[in-house]
Design a protein around this motif. Sequence first.
Motif, mmCIF file in Angstrom:
data_model
loop_
_atom_site.group_PDB
_atom_site.id
_atom_site.type_symbol
_atom_site.label_atom_id
_atom_site.label_comp_id
_atom_site.label_asym_id
_atom_site.label_seq_id
_atom_site.Cartn_x
_atom_site.Cartn_y
_atom_site.Cartn_z
ATOM 1 N N PRO A 32 -2.019 20.377 -8.615
ATOM 2 C CA PRO A 32 -2.453 18.931 -8.305
ATOM 3 C C PRO A 32 -1.189 18.094 -7.782
ATOM 4 N N ILE A 33 -0.797 17.721 -7.036
ATOM 5 C CA ILE A 33 0.395 17.073 -6.637
ATOM 6 C C ILE A 33 0.208 15.538 -6.920
ATOM 7 N N PHE A 81 -19.739 18.721 0.621
ATOM 8 C CA PHE A 81 -18.229 18.307 0.418
ATOM 9 C C PHE A 81 -17.413 19.606 -0.103
ATOM 10 N N VAL A 82 -17.849 20.470 -0.863
ATOM 11 C CA VAL A 82 -16.931 21.613 -1.473
ATOM 12 C C VAL A 82 -16.880 22.497 -0.345
ATOM 13 N N LYS A 83 -18.163 22.771 0.571
ATOM 14 C CA LYS A 83 -17.895 23.772 1.739
ATOM 15 C C LYS A 83 -17.776 23.063 3.180
ATOM 16 N N CYS A 84 -17.534 21.691 3.207
ATOM 17 C CA CYS A 84 -17.241 21.041 4.135
ATOM 18 C C CYS A 84 -15.628 20.239 4.119
ATOM 19 N N GLY A 85 -14.750 20.958 4.029
ATOM 20 C CA GLY A 85 -13.584 20.564 3.829
ATOM 21 C C GLY A 85 -12.574 20.937 2.720
ATOM 22 N N SER A 86 -11.568 20.147 2.302
ATOM 23 C CA SER A 86 -10.785 20.789 1.050
ATOM 24 C C SER A 86 -11.019 19.531 0.005
ATOM 25 N N LEU A 87 -11.327 20.240 -0.992
ATOM 26 C CA LEU A 87 -11.653 19.238 -2.199
ATOM 27 C C LEU A 87 -11.142 19.919 -3.187
ATOM 28 N N GLN A 88 -10.335 18.714 -3.988
ATOM 29 C CA GLN A 88 -9.969 19.309 -5.460
ATOM 30 C C GLN A 88 -10.072 18.235 -6.540
ATOM 31 N N ALA A 89 -10.374 18.430 -7.858
ATOM 32 C CA ALA A 89 -10.590 17.653 -8.779
ATOM 33 C C ALA A 89 -10.203 17.955 -10.174
ATOM 34 N N PHE A 90 -10.054 17.187 -10.985
ATOM 35 C CA PHE A 90 -9.612 17.578 -12.418
ATOM 36 C C PHE A 90 -9.804 16.656 -13.471
ATOM 37 N N PRO A 106 -9.157 23.746 -4.329
ATOM 38 C CA PRO A 106 -9.502 23.810 -3.023
ATOM 39 C C PRO A 106 -10.435 25.242 -2.465
ATOM 40 N N THR A 107 -10.368 26.201 -3.284
ATOM 41 C CA THR A 107 -10.877 27.371 -3.066
ATOM 42 C C THR A 107 -12.153 27.518 -3.359
ATOM 43 N N GLY A 108 -12.747 26.200 -3.965
ATOM 44 C CA GLY A 108 -14.157 26.378 -4.133
ATOM 45 C C GLY A 108 -14.450 26.484 -5.741
ATOM 46 N N LYS A 109 -13.565 27.119 -6.327
ATOM 47 C CA LYS A 109 -13.706 27.844 -7.709
ATOM 48 C C LYS A 109 -13.656 26.559 -8.899
ATOM 49 N N LEU A 110 -14.726 26.493 -9.458
ATOM 50 C CA LEU A 110 -15.022 25.422 -10.360
ATOM 51 C C LEU A 110 -14.507 26.002 -11.943
ATOM 52 N N ILE A 111 -13.445 25.456 -12.864
ATOM 53 C CA ILE A 111 -12.826 26.118 -13.751
ATOM 54 C C ILE A 111 -13.140 25.217 -15.017
ATOM 55 N N LEU A 112 -13.456 25.924 -15.982
ATOM 56 C CA LEU A 112 -13.968 25.497 -17.189
ATOM 57 C C LEU A 112 -12.947 25.852 -18.357
ATOM 58 N N TYR A 113 -12.240 24.712 -19.184
ATOM 59 C CA TYR A 113 -11.415 25.355 -20.095
ATOM 60 C C TYR A 113 -11.797 24.333 -21.271
ATOM 61 N N LEU A 114 -12.561 25.164 -22.297
ATOM 62 C CA LEU A 114 -13.682 24.745 -23.163
ATOM 63 C C LEU A 114 -13.075 25.216 -24.631
ATOM 64 N N LYS A 115 -13.097 24.359 -25.473
ATOM 65 C CA LYS A 115 -12.951 24.479 -27.029
ATOM 66 C C LYS A 115 -13.975 25.453 -27.225
ATOM 67 N N ASP A 178 -14.123 12.334 -17.017
ATOM 68 C CA ASP A 178 -13.582 11.342 -15.913
ATOM 69 C C ASP A 178 -13.019 12.368 -14.934
ATOM 70 N N LEU A 179 -13.232 12.156 -13.626
ATOM 71 C CA LEU A 179 -12.457 13.252 -13.001
ATOM 72 C C LEU A 179 -11.594 12.329 -11.863
ATOM 73 N N LEU A 180 -10.404 12.924 -11.480
ATOM 74 C CA LEU A 180 -9.662 12.630 -10.575
ATOM 75 C C LEU A 180 -9.843 13.424 -9.396
ATOM 76 N N LEU A 181 -10.322 12.919 -8.337
ATOM 77 C CA LEU A 181 -10.925 13.728 -7.020
ATOM 78 C C LEU A 181 -10.429 13.387 -5.737
ATOM 79 N N LYS A 182 -10.017 14.399 -5.132
ATOM 80 C CA LYS A 182 -9.518 14.192 -3.767
ATOM 81 C C LYS A 182 -10.176 14.896 -2.663
ATOM 82 N N TRP A 183 -10.613 14.514 -1.492
ATOM 83 C CA TRP A 183 -11.349 15.271 -0.526
ATOM 84 C C TRP A 183 -11.048 15.096 0.913
ATOM 85 N N ASN A 184 -10.520 16.242 1.654
ATOM 86 C CA ASN A 184 -10.162 16.055 2.919
ATOM 87 C C ASN A 184 -11.290 16.663 3.834
#
Length: 353
Positions: A32-33, A81-90, A106-115, A178-184
């Motif tokens: 994420p830039i 949104f996920v399938k209609c453009g480029s979306l990234q969030a974290f 942006p690949t559509g992969k949802l990542i969970l990094y959980l305790k 709380d998510l930071l999200l960008k969608w093209n």
Amino acid sequence: MFGFKNVRKGVKVREFTFDALKEDENVLNNFPIYCLHIFIPGPRVVDETCTEKIISPNNVYFIIKQVTVSSLIKAPFLEQFVKCGSLQAFSYKSKIRQENFIALLPTGKLILYLKQNFAQNLLIKREPYRGAKKSSKRQRLDFQTFVIDTKLPSFIPGKKPYNSIWCELSKLNDFKFDLLLKWNPEGNICPQSIRVYFEKEGYECITCESQHICNVKPSACMPDIDISKFDSSHVDALMEWIGMQICGISLEPENSDTFLFHDSQQKEHLYSVGKKPLKINMYEGFFDIFQVRYLLEETKKLFEDHSDIPFIVVSITGYFESFTFRKELKFSEEDKMTTLLITPDLKCWVIDL
């Protein structure tokens, strides 16, 4: 972040053609830039049209408050949104290795990094930890990583993979992010429509705009770089120069407040090619590969229009508390930086730190 010592130990230098670099998502979209810099030696400037594209109203991003993980796999959200453009969030302002963290690539992969105490009750396939060897044992004990591909054809309501994942993620509905999200978006769709969607779902949304600063230096020291023979042995000089220009550090003893001391040999090696005017354009916000490509196209145009430019540097900096996903997903709280050194004949060197 700057003033690297012995950066060659972890540096990777690769040579690309300009066209190959522009299309390589593994280089230009590896994390994420947060910030983009373009360094132009000489009296030239970035065209206003390029800057307008990078910070245009269509390149806004959002903070979505208190989102549940399951809300990110609702069918309307995936389809619109996920399938209609480029979306990234974290996860916004989450502390890696200390707090639960989620990301949507942006690949559509949802990542969970959980305790572990959150992860142990989820009946979802776990991913092996990818990270530094010295910390891998602690990471395996404390956290679990899950990867869910939301773009699979079978990942739709009514199908077994989707239904089982929905059931498992619903167990986490009491825990919110709380998510930071960008969608093209694709086509002529307003990017603000994703904000409208979340607000209708009952979430608080904040629209954020990118910022641009142009720093003009009438006389700046240039790095001693032999462009025709550039390799990892030149990285120290280049990165030191970039850091000094961004931080406003001077090599002149009379500027005592910002003078950076080097021994005479080091100073001669780093800065023995005299001084030139220097333009530094900085863009801060939340960017992706599209904005990086705008800068690359501007670089090409500058070289075509001005034969006196010796080189141009484009620096791509990622969010500190986030992740990289070039070949494998890795979470880290460390500097993420890719530097592009481009020559007048459009040869490109990529420096990954």
